[in-house]
Design a protein around this motif. Structure first.
Motif, PDB file in Angstrom:
ATOM      1  N   ALA A  64       0.841  -1.186   0.100  1.00 58.56           N
ATOM      2  CA  ALA A  64       0.000   0.049   0.098  1.00 58.56           C
ATOM      3  C   ALA A  64       0.929   1.344   0.037  1.00 58.56           C
ATOM      4  CB  ALA A  64      -0.987   0.178   1.297  1.00 58.56           C
ATOM      5  N   ASP A  65       2.280   0.874   0.440  1.00 56.79           N
ATOM      6  CA  ASP A  65       2.891   2.314   0.968  1.00 56.79           C
ATOM      7  C   ASP A  65       4.074   2.447  -0.135  1.00 56.79           C
ATOM      8  OD1 ASP A  65       1.399   3.003   2.904  1.00 56.79           O
ATOM      9  OD2 ASP A  65       2.752   1.741   4.072  1.00 56.79           O
ATOM     10  N   ASN A  66       4.267   1.225  -1.059  1.00 56.78           N
ATOM     11  CA  ASN A  66       5.381   1.261  -1.961  1.00 56.78           C
ATOM     12  C   ASN A  66       5.105   0.831  -3.267  1.00 56.78           C
ATOM     13  OD1 ASN A  66       8.143   0.194  -3.017  1.00 56.78           O
ATOM     14  ND2 ASN A  66       8.969   0.673  -1.206  1.00 56.78           N
ATOM     15  N   VAL A  67       5.289   1.471  -4.111  1.00 63.51           N
ATOM     16  CA  VAL A  67       5.082   0.927  -5.527  1.00 63.51           C
ATOM     17  C   VAL A  67       5.815  -0.238  -5.863  1.00 63.51           C
ATOM     18  CG1 VAL A  67       4.778   1.453  -8.123  1.00 63.51           C
ATOM     19  CG2 VAL A  67       3.833   3.027  -6.280  1.00 63.51           C
ATOM     20  N   GLU A  68       7.063  -0.237  -5.681  1.00 69.43           N
ATOM     21  CA  GLU A  68       7.958  -1.300  -6.122  1.00 69.43           C
ATOM     22  C   GLU A  68       7.496  -2.602  -5.466  1.00 69.43           C
ATOM     23  OE1 GLU A  68      12.295   0.266  -7.147  1.00 69.43           O
ATOM     24  OE2 GLU A  68      11.631   0.833  -4.904  1.00 69.43           O
ATOM     25  N   ILE A  69       7.282  -2.420  -4.375  1.00 68.58           N
ATOM     26  CA  ILE A  69       6.814  -3.630  -3.568  1.00 68.58           C
ATOM     27  C   ILE A  69       5.523  -4.011  -4.041  1.00 68.58           C
ATOM     28  CG2 ILE A  69       6.141  -4.757  -1.371  1.00 68.58           C
ATOM     29  CD1 ILE A  69       8.333  -3.112  -0.115  1.00 68.58           C
ATOM     30  N   ALA A  70       4.516  -3.273  -4.288  1.00 62.49           N
ATOM     31  CA  ALA A  70       3.088  -3.519  -4.889  1.00 62.49           C
ATOM     32  C   ALA A  70       3.084  -4.209  -6.091  1.00 62.49           C
ATOM     33  CB  ALA A  70       2.448  -2.091  -5.090  1.00 62.49           C
ATOM     34  N   LEU A  71       4.126  -3.926  -6.906  1.00 58.83           N
ATOM     35  CA  LEU A  71       4.246  -4.475  -8.537  1.00 58.83           C
ATOM     36  C   LEU A  71       4.608  -6.143  -8.295  1.00 58.83           C
ATOM     37  CD1 LEU A  71       5.983  -1.758 -10.247  1.00 58.83           C
ATOM     38  CD2 LEU A  71       3.746  -2.476 -10.776  1.00 58.83           C
ATOM     39  N   ILE A  72       5.234  -6.335  -6.979  1.00 60.96           N
ATOM     40  CA  ILE A  72       5.827  -7.713  -6.740  1.00 60.96           C
ATOM     41  C   ILE A  72       4.615  -8.526  -6.071  1.00 60.96           C
ATOM     42  CG2 ILE A  72       7.450  -9.034  -5.485  1.00 60.96           C
ATOM     43  CD1 ILE A  72       9.426  -6.776  -5.578  1.00 60.96           C
ATOM     44  N   VAL A  73       4.057  -7.701  -5.345  1.00 60.58           N
ATOM     45  CA  VAL A  73       3.023  -8.443  -4.277  1.00 60.58           C
ATOM     46  C   VAL A  73       1.729  -8.470  -4.586  1.00 60.58           C
ATOM     47  CG1 VAL A  73       2.025  -8.050  -1.898  1.00 60.58           C
ATOM     48  CG2 VAL A  73       4.619  -7.850  -2.133  1.00 60.58           C
ATOM     49  N   GLU A  74       1.112  -7.289  -5.279  1.00 62.15           N
ATOM     50  CA  GLU A  74      -0.021  -7.457  -5.359  1.00 62.15           C
ATOM     51  C   GLU A  74      -0.706  -8.651  -6.513  1.00 62.15           C
ATOM     52  OE1 GLU A  74      -2.020  -3.651  -5.692  1.00 62.15           O
ATOM     53  OE2 GLU A  74      -1.073  -3.072  -3.767  1.00 62.15           O
ATOM     54  N   PRO A  75       0.203  -8.726  -7.650  1.00 61.18           N
ATOM     55  CA  PRO A  75      -0.464  -9.919  -8.317  1.00 61.18           C
ATOM     56  C   PRO A  75      -0.496 -11.162  -7.770  1.00 61.18           C
ATOM     57  CG  PRO A  75       1.067  -8.627  -9.579  1.00 61.18           C
ATOM     58  CD  PRO A  75       1.035  -7.894  -8.206  1.00 61.18           C
ATOM     59  N   ALA A  76       0.351 -11.359  -6.716  1.00 62.16           N
ATOM     60  CA  ALA A  76       0.275 -12.805  -5.918  1.00 62.16           C
ATOM     61  C   ALA A  76      -0.858 -12.719  -5.128  1.00 62.16           C
ATOM     62  CB  ALA A  76       1.625 -12.701  -5.051  1.00 62.16           C
ATOM     63  N   LEU A  77      -1.110 -11.543  -4.264  1.00 63.03           N
ATOM     64  CA  LEU A  77      -2.468 -11.350  -3.550  1.00 63.03           C
ATOM     65  C   LEU A  77      -3.709 -11.516  -4.375  1.00 63.03           C
ATOM     66  CD1 LEU A  77      -1.549  -8.403  -1.371  1.00 63.03           C
ATOM     67  CD2 LEU A  77      -1.403 -10.514  -0.645  1.00 63.03           C
ATOM     68  N   ALA A  78      -3.919 -11.325  -5.566  1.00 61.98           N
ATOM     69  CA  ALA A  78      -4.747 -11.638  -6.428  1.00 61.98           C
ATOM     70  C   ALA A  78      -4.811 -12.982  -6.767  1.00 61.98           C
ATOM     71  CB  ALA A  78      -4.810 -10.742  -7.758  1.00 61.98           C
ATOM     72  N   HIS A 100      -0.565   6.926 -10.006  1.00 61.53           N
ATOM     73  CA  HIS A 100      -0.920   5.851 -11.462  1.00 61.53           C
ATOM     74  C   HIS A 100      -0.671   4.576 -11.239  1.00 61.53           C
ATOM     75  CE1 HIS A 100      -1.869   5.538 -15.451  1.00 61.53           C
ATOM     76  NE2 HIS A 100      -0.804   5.024 -15.774  1.00 61.53           N
ATOM     77  N   GLN A 101       0.539   3.985 -10.847  1.00 62.22           N
ATOM     78  CA  GLN A 101       0.778   2.559 -10.806  1.00 62.22           C
ATOM     79  C   GLN A 101      -0.129   1.782 -10.001  1.00 62.22           C
ATOM     80  OE1 GLN A 101       5.330   3.158 -10.816  1.00 62.22           O
ATOM     81  NE2 GLN A 101       5.145   1.806 -12.211  1.00 62.22           N
ATOM     82  N   HIS A 102      -0.160   2.448  -8.730  1.00 58.59           N
ATOM     83  CA  HIS A 102      -1.223   1.976  -7.878  1.00 58.59           C
ATOM     84  C   HIS A 102      -2.285   1.645  -8.229  1.00 58.59           C
ATOM     85  CE1 HIS A 102       1.431   2.391  -3.875  1.00 58.59           C
ATOM     86  NE2 HIS A 102       1.130   1.173  -3.969  1.00 58.59           N
ATOM     87  N   VAL A 103      -3.141   2.564  -9.097  1.00 55.34           N
ATOM     88  CA  VAL A 103      -4.276   2.471  -9.559  1.00 55.34           C
ATOM     89  C   VAL A 103      -4.448   1.331 -10.522  1.00 55.34           C
ATOM     90  CG1 VAL A 103      -6.241   3.740 -10.986  1.00 55.34           C
ATOM     91  CG2 VAL A 103      -5.104   4.825  -9.133  1.00 55.34           C
ATOM     92  N   ARG A 104      -3.261   1.381 -11.683  1.00 55.51           N
ATOM     93  CA  ARG A 104      -3.375   0.304 -12.593  1.00 55.51           C
ATOM     94  C   ARG A 104      -3.384  -0.912 -11.990  1.00 55.51           C
ATOM     95  NH1 ARG A 104      -1.173   0.418 -17.506  1.00 55.51           N
ATOM     96  NH2 ARG A 104      -1.237  -1.778 -17.412  1.00 55.51           N
ATOM     97  N   LEU A 105      -2.422  -1.105 -10.782  1.00 54.00           N
ATOM     98  CA  LEU A 105      -2.382  -2.509 -10.496  1.00 54.00           C
ATOM     99  C   LEU A 105      -3.758  -2.788  -9.569  1.00 54.00           C
ATOM    100  CD1 LEU A 105       1.077  -2.416  -8.320  1.00 54.00           C
ATOM    101  CD2 LEU A 105       0.048  -4.211  -9.825  1.00 54.00           C
ATOM    102  N   ALA A 106      -4.611  -1.929  -9.106  1.00 57.41           N
ATOM    103  CA  ALA A 106      -5.879  -2.112  -8.587  1.00 57.41           C
ATOM    104  C   ALA A 106      -6.762  -2.620  -9.473  1.00 57.41           C
ATOM    105  CB  ALA A 106      -6.403  -0.926  -7.678  1.00 57.41           C
ATOM    106  N   ILE A 107      -6.751  -1.902 -10.622  1.00 58.02           N
ATOM    107  CA  ILE A 107      -7.537  -2.330 -11.735  1.00 58.02           C
ATOM    108  C   ILE A 107      -7.503  -3.734 -12.081  1.00 58.02           C
ATOM    109  CG2 ILE A 107      -8.091  -1.817 -14.314  1.00 58.02           C
ATOM    110  CD1 ILE A 107      -7.587   1.399 -13.565  1.00 58.02           C
ATOM    111  N   GLU A 108      -6.057  -4.161 -12.353  1.00 59.74           N
ATOM    112  CA  GLU A 108      -5.676  -5.353 -13.081  1.00 59.74           C
ATOM    113  C   GLU A 108      -6.079  -6.443 -11.971  1.00 59.74           C
ATOM    114  OE1 GLU A 108      -1.673  -4.830 -13.961  1.00 59.74           O
ATOM    115  OE2 GLU A 108      -2.142  -3.526 -15.413  1.00 59.74           O
ATOM    116  N   CYS A 109      -5.894  -6.229 -10.671  1.00 64.91           N
ATOM    117  CA  CYS A 109      -6.006  -7.216  -9.660  1.00 64.91           C
ATOM    118  C   CYS A 109      -7.632  -7.640  -9.538  1.00 64.91           C
ATOM    119  CB  CYS A 109      -5.414  -6.895  -8.253  1.00 64.91           C
ATOM    120  SG  CYS A 109      -3.612  -6.947  -8.444  1.00 64.91           S
TER     121      CYS A 109
END
Length: 519
Positions: A64-78, A100-109
């Motif tokens: 939630a706080d770090n886009v770099e970590i989000a790019l790694i983690v959020e697809p796995a959470l999905a 923007h990148q956080h929003v994109r990840l939320a959309i994809e997940c």
């Protein structure tokens, strides 16, 4: 710490079991105050790799706080379908300050987990002209994963603007319909499939193909004439799915397509279609027309087809194509003559081999041969043919390739050595055996002998049953994993003496690891 975390991830990917106990340790390192950025990223990678669902709360917090970590983690959470992550993504879609990148990840997940509560907001984003194009397209793709019907009325107005400024809208429409079927959706997809923009046309054609290739058939002749290779391939796929002799004629020019993926795909599919007796004649006729043509691309692909069909009438043309100026053709033609076992033209093949050797291979008084593209590979194919068909008139020429030269043609030398073993199978020539033994033993020369020449020498000594060279063969024999020379020598010894080939020793890897087992 970074390397240790990376080693844990690598071990899990390699099949190492029992790594669950590292999950709390990795989570603690991710949580450690002041932890270095690279260690955090490595720990996040490792937790995802070992499927550390027990650490989902920690992963979610840092994502939630770090886009770099989000790019790694959020697809796995999905992939894990983590319920709290769904709430996090839904909340993020409504926050105006979200990155923007956080929003994109939320959309994809949200699309990946097919969250129905997200559809209204996702549709709003897809239709929002001020939104970034990549956001709109991602939102449309997510909506199509959540809903597979009823979006025709949403997509249709987006097709009105055919100008370049309307491109994003048309792409959004195509993505909204990615899972739709039925007459209304098909009518819109057909309109998309003939769009001037290849990216739009490809989406329309692709979905129509998934629904029914027959829907694309009326569009296929135009599609295979388009400038975009992806669109041409989609048109070809429809023709292939509903193949007839007439449609094979339409496909024929694609054997000469400028894009290698398109022409290779069509060639592979035509070979497959030729297994149908009702289509075989049409496939061979198309191949022969290309073979007789002037384009090297069509000639190359057609050669593969006539070999697959074992079509002997192609042999005279293949002899001519050995003289091509294109390496792709002259090598493939020689390969084809070998695969067709063209015994009637062996003399012509030898003439070609002698002519190539005259300009390509260094000779006494002429230290440098002319390095012509494809000549080494063509000679290799011709020599293999001479060996396989035991063509003895080629022996004097092939013997010239045993010694090393200043610029040795590596492939053809190895094949000459291999072919000579066939000419003397079970009947060793002592002088030849000594020459081949010397090539095998030349492991530390300046320069050392080519690996594949040494390998071929060992094989030929075994095939010849050259008992006089057993001492040299034994000196290089071994069954360590990854040692082709040792394996070849063991095989040769078995051929000569009947001694069984021992089981291969395991090939151990791991010296490049940061962490290695104590045992």
């Amino acid at each position: 710490k970074r390397l240790a975390a990376a080693s844990i991830a690598r071990a899990h990917r390699g099949g190492m079991a029992g790594l669950d106990d590292v999950i709390p340790v990795l989570a603690a390192e991710l949580e450690r105050p002041g932890q270095h950025r690279t260690v955090k990223l490595a720990c996040a990678h490792a937790l995802v790799a070992v499927e550390g669902r027990a650490a989902a709360d920690v992963l979610r917090k840092h994502a939630a706080d770090n886009v770099e970590i989000a790019l790694i983690v959020e697809p796995a959470l999905a992939a894990w379908d983590d319920p709290p992550a769904r709430e996090m993504w839904l909340e993020r879609l409504t926050r105006p300050d979200a990155r923007h990148q956080h929003v994109r990840l939320a959309i994809e997940c949200l699309g990946a987990v097919r969250e129905p509560r997200a559809e209204p907001r996702l549709r709003e984003l897809a239709l929002s002209s001020p939104a970034a194009p990549d956001t709109r397209l991602a939102a449309a793709q997510a909506v199509s994963r959540i809903r597979d019907s009823g979006l025709e009325s949403t997509a249709e107005p987006l097709l009105a603007d055919k100008s370049p400024s309307g491109l994003t809208a048309r792409l959004v429409a195509a993505n909204l319909l990615k899972a739709h079927r039925g007459p209304a959706a098909q009518a819109l997809l057909i309109e998309l499939a003939v769009d001037d923009e290849p990216a739009v046309a490809a989406l329309g054609l692709g979905r129509l193909l998934e629904i029914d290739p027959g829907l694309v058939l009326p569009l296929a002749p135009a599609a295979i004439g388009r400038d975009d290779p992806h669109v041409r391939r989609l048109g070809a796929e429809a023709l292939i799915a509903r193949a007839t002799p007439e449609r094979i004629e339409l496909l024929e020019p694609l054997l000469d397509d400028v894009h290698p993926d398109v022409r290779r795909y069509v060639r592979r599919e035509l070979i497959r279609l030729a297994a149908d007796p009702s289509l075989a004649e049409s496939v061979i006729a198309a191949a022969m027309r290309q073979l007789d043509g002037a384009s090297w691309r069509g000639q190359e692909q057609a050669t593969f087809i006539v070999v697959a069909q074992q079509h002997g009438p192609a042999i005279p043309r293949l002899v001519e194509l050995m003289e091509s100026e294109r390496a792709e053709v002259l090598v493939t033609a020689a390969w084809a003559l070998r695969r067709l076992e063209a015994r009637d033209v062996l003399a012509q093949m030898l003439v070609r081999a002698e002519r190539v050797t005259a300009v390509y291979v260094p000779t006494p008084g002429h230290e440098q041969g002319v390095a012509l593209e494809g000549y080494d590979q063509q000679l290799a194919q011709l020599f293999e043919a001479f060996g396989q068909m035991t063509y003895r008139p080629a022996e004097p020429l092939m013997r010239r390739f045993i010694p090393k030269a200043n610029i040795p043609p590596a492939y053809s030398r190895s094949r000459a050595v291999w072919a000579l073993g066939h000419l003397y199978a079970g009947n060793p020539d002592p002088a030849l055996a000594k020459q081949l033994s010397a090539r095998l033993a030349d492991a530390v020369g300046m320069p050392p002998e080519f690996l594949f020449v040494r390998h071929a020498a060992a094989v030929s000594l075994g095939r010849m049953q050259a008992a006089s060279e057993l001492e040299v063969l034994r000196s290089f024999a071994g069954n360590k994993g990854g040692d082709p020379i040792g394996h070849a020598c063991l095989w040769a010894i078995h051929q000569i003496t009947g001694e069984p080939i021992p089981d291969a020793e395991p090939l151990l890897k791991g010296s490049s690891w940061f962490l290695t087992p104590l045992d």
